[in-house]
Design a protein around this motif. Sequence first.
Motif, mmCIF file in Angstrom:
data_model
loop_
_atom_site.group_PDB
_atom_site.id
_atom_site.type_symbol
_atom_site.label_atom_id
_atom_site.label_comp_id
_atom_site.label_asym_id
_atom_site.label_seq_id
_atom_site.Cartn_x
_atom_site.Cartn_y
_atom_site.Cartn_z
ATOM 1 N N VAL A 243 0.839 -1.184 0.000
ATOM 2 C CA VAL A 243 0.000 0.000 0.000
ATOM 3 C C VAL A 243 0.885 1.250 0.000
ATOM 4 N N HIS A 244 0.533 2.209 -0.860
ATOM 5 C CA HIS A 244 1.291 3.455 -0.952
ATOM 6 C C HIS A 244 0.314 4.622 -1.049
ATOM 7 N N ASP A 245 0.697 5.744 -0.472
ATOM 8 C CA ASP A 245 -0.039 6.989 -0.647
ATOM 9 C C ASP A 245 0.606 7.799 -1.760
ATOM 10 N N GLY A 246 -0.202 8.667 -2.370
ATOM 11 C CA GLY A 246 0.359 9.477 -3.433
ATOM 12 C C GLY A 246 -0.582 10.584 -3.885
ATOM 13 N N HIS A 266 1.981 9.792 -8.717
ATOM 14 C CA HIS A 266 3.266 9.940 -8.035
ATOM 15 C C HIS A 266 3.129 9.359 -6.635
ATOM 16 N N LEU A 267 3.924 8.332 -6.332
ATOM 17 C CA LEU A 267 3.891 7.695 -5.024
ATOM 18 C C LEU A 267 4.879 8.377 -4.091
ATOM 19 N N PHE A 268 4.414 8.682 -2.897
ATOM 20 C CA PHE A 268 5.295 9.329 -1.920
ATOM 21 C C PHE A 268 6.343 8.334 -1.408
ATOM 22 N N ASP A 269 7.558 8.813 -1.272
ATOM 23 C CA ASP A 269 8.620 8.042 -0.617
ATOM 24 C C ASP A 269 8.791 6.656 -1.243
ATOM 25 N N PHE A 270 8.777 6.627 -2.575
ATOM 26 C CA PHE A 270 8.881 5.337 -3.274
ATOM 27 C C PHE A 270 9.935 5.425 -4.370
ATOM 28 N N THR A 271 10.729 4.393 -4.480
ATOM 29 C CA THR A 271 11.644 4.236 -5.613
ATOM 30 C C THR A 271 11.493 2.807 -6.117
ATOM 31 N N GLY A 272 11.546 2.648 -7.423
ATOM 32 C CA GLY A 272 11.417 1.311 -7.984
ATOM 33 C C GLY A 272 10.792 1.347 -9.361
ATOM 34 N N ASP A 273 10.796 0.207 -10.012
ATOM 35 C CA ASP A 273 10.275 0.063 -11.370
ATOM 36 C C ASP A 273 8.887 -0.574 -11.298
ATOM 37 N N ASN A 328 -10.538 -1.704 -0.480
ATOM 38 C CA ASN A 328 -9.489 -0.759 -0.793
ATOM 39 C C ASN A 328 -8.217 -0.984 0.019
ATOM 40 N N ALA A 329 -7.195 -0.231 -0.350
ATOM 41 C CA ALA A 329 -5.877 -0.393 0.262
ATOM 42 C C ALA A 329 -5.777 0.450 1.536
ATOM 43 N N TRP A 330 -5.382 -0.200 2.617
ATOM 44 C CA TRP A 330 -5.203 0.494 3.896
ATOM 45 C C TRP A 330 -3.849 0.100 4.469
ATOM 46 N N PRO A 331 -3.198 1.001 5.166
ATOM 47 C CA PRO A 331 -1.806 0.795 5.586
ATOM 48 C C PRO A 331 -1.552 -0.466 6.382
ATOM 49 N N ASP A 332 -2.527 -0.946 7.171
ATOM 50 C CA ASP A 332 -2.274 -2.126 8.018
ATOM 51 C C ASP A 332 -2.587 -3.425 7.301
ATOM 52 N N GLN A 333 -2.903 -3.356 6.003
ATOM 53 C CA GLN A 333 -3.233 -4.588 5.276
ATOM 54 C C GLN A 333 -1.950 -5.271 4.800
#
Length: 333
Positions: A243-246, A266-273, A328-333
């Motif tokens: 799960v990511h916020d953006g 744009h995903l916050f605090d994310f790097t990757g392909d 939906n996506a939630w941080p604790d999932q």
Amino acid sequence: MTHLPALRFTSVTDLAEFPDHLRGAVVAIGNFDGVHRGHRAVLDAALAVAHGREVPAFVLTFEPHPRTVFAPDKPVFRLTPAEERAKIVAAYGFDGIVTAPFTRAFASIEAEAFVEDILRQRMGIVHAVTGYDFHFGRARRGTPEFLVEAGAADGFGVTIVTAETDESGEAVSSSRIRAALAEGDVTLANALLGYRWFFSAEVAHGDKRGRELGYPTANLALAEETALAHGIYAVRVRVDGRVHDGVASFGRRPTFDNGAPLFEVHLFDFTGDLYGRKMEVMLAGHLRPEERFDSAEALVDQMNRDSAEARVLLASLTPLGDLDLALNAWPDQ
């Protein structure tokens, strides 16, 4: 009403392959685009009857949307394409979903044949539940009243559910939700759905301009008929089980090329392909309309403000209910 997901969920797209374990079941019939609060009054009624009779329950729906078949030049903005609709039905606790291919030939079936050949012979239903405005068969002769009379004659029960209204007294409808999304009123759309609107798409290659601006994006092409308001959105996504916020932009990029509409996340605090991966996007809020800026620097300044606003909104986000939590996506999932 809270329901538990079925232990065994079956998705059928060919009526000829209707499974034996769903015979003798309760069926909820309708288009169910959005599976919104009004639809769920039908689903609740179907599950209540099924639980009372201790039989399975499934949903019978249609693809594509009948309005798209009869007016292909004006395709319907789908709130929940087939895959998303099946996900919601499964989360709601049904044992299966039957998605009948809707064609002009299917629409020309006589109402009597729809009841006898499909509902009784092929599916062997014991009870049908549908909304007050559902029609079927050639020339839409299959009215709710027709279904009630046919059920009485053929030995199965029928429940017709009246219109569901919101707190303002207005009917909850798919068209009203589409209109809200087209106006950027995500709050109203989500309230009418009873969960936050989401969609899925594969991440595609773009022009890499966001990376040059310090805001790399995952580019998602939505269906051409998606009438979502162009603008900036706070989003929460799920990709590869994480799960990511953006923050996201949907539109034609008027500062640069004014091209075909594209949803850029744009995903916050994310790097990757992320190229080629499926991303599920939940709309948390609409921040502002799309704008044209005089320079890339002015655009970046606004993007910084958008990101800060999105972070604040997402930090305080809570599920709208059990269904929103399940879907939906939630941080604790």
